[in-house]
Design a protein around this motif. Structure first.
Motif: not given
Length: 396
Positions: A54-58, A152-155
């Motif tokens: 899960q891209p926290s901060g990405v 939320e996992t995000t491709e």
């Protein structure tokens, strides 16, 4: 290439990302990771695998003169059976440092979790489109960041714009590398720029690399090695709540584990300001050990809540509570600081304490709400980035 509506399609590549440590090429696109594959392989825990992906901060970061931006993504949304529906993941658009838009991507894959048994069921779903229009025009390029949903996992499939893009320049801001639990990850924050670390980074004028992992701040040696090997100017480690609610170790193991974790981090960052942050106030675990558990009665009534299941009397046998952990972290930092003047300690109750708990109680008894994330972020920035703080800037 140009599409029929004159938008330029740019594949999303690693050089367009900030805050990710590794990217995985999937059959759909690019999946950002916050732990490298070698670390993930050392203990393939499903909870940690979910959290680090899960891209926290990405964020997708680029320079452009575009006034319209589209991002094609495939989100994976989590559904907790018996609990209220989770809100859609939020994407934050930041233009030249200012929040300029918010939106969500409908659809996507789903993972349904049975909180009582832990069983999961995954269902595929379609790619969605995020669109922002009406960005400022003009002849000068602007710095654009799209912060991905922290929960939320995000491709990432492709970026489409009405003007060319180039990766954002590195800039000269200091890099803050932070590790913590679900609170640092951003549980219950309104959006990715509203997690307490993101808010603090914005106020402190630094670039954030957020290694906050929901349920995953467990003093794992591989996490320490990742912190060691990640370039940074400032480093912070928030330790405590996961160790207690996982009932992971007793005091005899905890103290050497903290020393070993700090020793490893110092191998890669020997003189950087290193801030050890003890837990914020969490009444259920202040004097009661773990393990923590879902409150099944609360689930039956339609809301998520947690409880502590340990026996306070077991403190005498070395069981950990937040009170014990704060005392030990303070002692460890004081001991080490005699030879490490850049090592600092912060009691988490300075960020959220008893008076705050009375005014802004933790809604599920474990995680802060959106208002409390703002409070913690503002207080951390005021303490850490002040002229006398652990992260004081050059010339402060």
């Amino acid at each position: 290439m140009h599409t029929g509506n004159a938008l330029i399609t740019t594949p999303v590549t690693a050089d367009l990302l900030r805050g990710a440590l590794e990217v995985e090429r999937t059959e759909n696109g690019l999946l950002p990771h916050r732990l490298p594959a070698w670390a993930r392989a050392q203990f393939p825990d499903p909870q940690l695998a979910m959290a680090e992906a899960q891209p926290s901060g990405v964020r997708v970061a680029f320079r452009t003169r575009a006034t319209a931006v589209e991002l094609y993504t495939l989100p994976t949304k989590r559904i907790y059976a018996g609990a209220p529906p989770r809100p859609e993941g939020v994407y934050d658009l930041v233009v030249d440092g200012r929040l300029s838009g918010q939106a969500s991507v409908p659809g996507g894959a789903t993972v349904t979790v049975d909180l009582a048994t832990g069983a999961t069921e995954r269902r595929p779903g379609p790619v969605g489109t995020l669109r922002f229009a009406g960005l400022p025009g003009g002849t000068e390029a602007k710095d654009v960041e799209i912060w991905l949903p922290h929960n939320e996992t995000t491709e990432l499939i492709a970026l489409r714009t009405d003007a060319p893009v180039e990766p954002a320049p590195a800039g000269d801001r200091r890099v803050w590398l932070h590790h913590g639990s679900s609170i640092s990850h951003g549980s219950n924050a309104d959006s990715p720029t509203a997690t307490w670390p993101a808010l603090a980074a914005s106020r402190g004028g630094v670039d954030l690399v957020n290694l906050g992992f929901s349920g995953g701040a467990l003093l794992d040696p591989f996490t320490a090695r990742v912190l060691r090997d990640t370039p940074a100017d400032l480093v912070s480690i928030k330790i405590g709540i996961n160790v207690v609610n996982a009932d992971l170790m007793r005091l005899r193991a905890f103290t050497p584990a903290v020393h070993g974790f700090l020793d490893t981090v110092r191998e890669g960052h020997p003189t950087a300001p290193l801030l050890v942050i003890a837990p914020i106030l969490c009444p259920i675990h202040e004097d009661t050990p773990g393990p923590g558990a879902f409150d099944l009665a609360a689930l039956e009534s339609g809301h998520v809540s947690f409880r502590a299941t340990g026996d306070p009397a077991e403190r005498a046998a070395g069981k950990l509570t937040l009170t014990v952990i704060r005392e030990e972290l303070s002692r460890i930092v004081q001991q080490r600081a005699a030879d490490d003047p850049n090592l600092h300690y912060l009691d988490g109750r300075e960020l959220y304490g008893a008076a705050d708990s009375a005014e802004l109680p933790l809604p599920d008894r474990l995680h802060p709400d959106a208002a409390t994330h703002r409070l913690i972020g503002e207080r951390f920035a005021g303490l850490a980035f002040s002229a006398v703080g652990a992260f004081a800037g050059p010339g402060a």
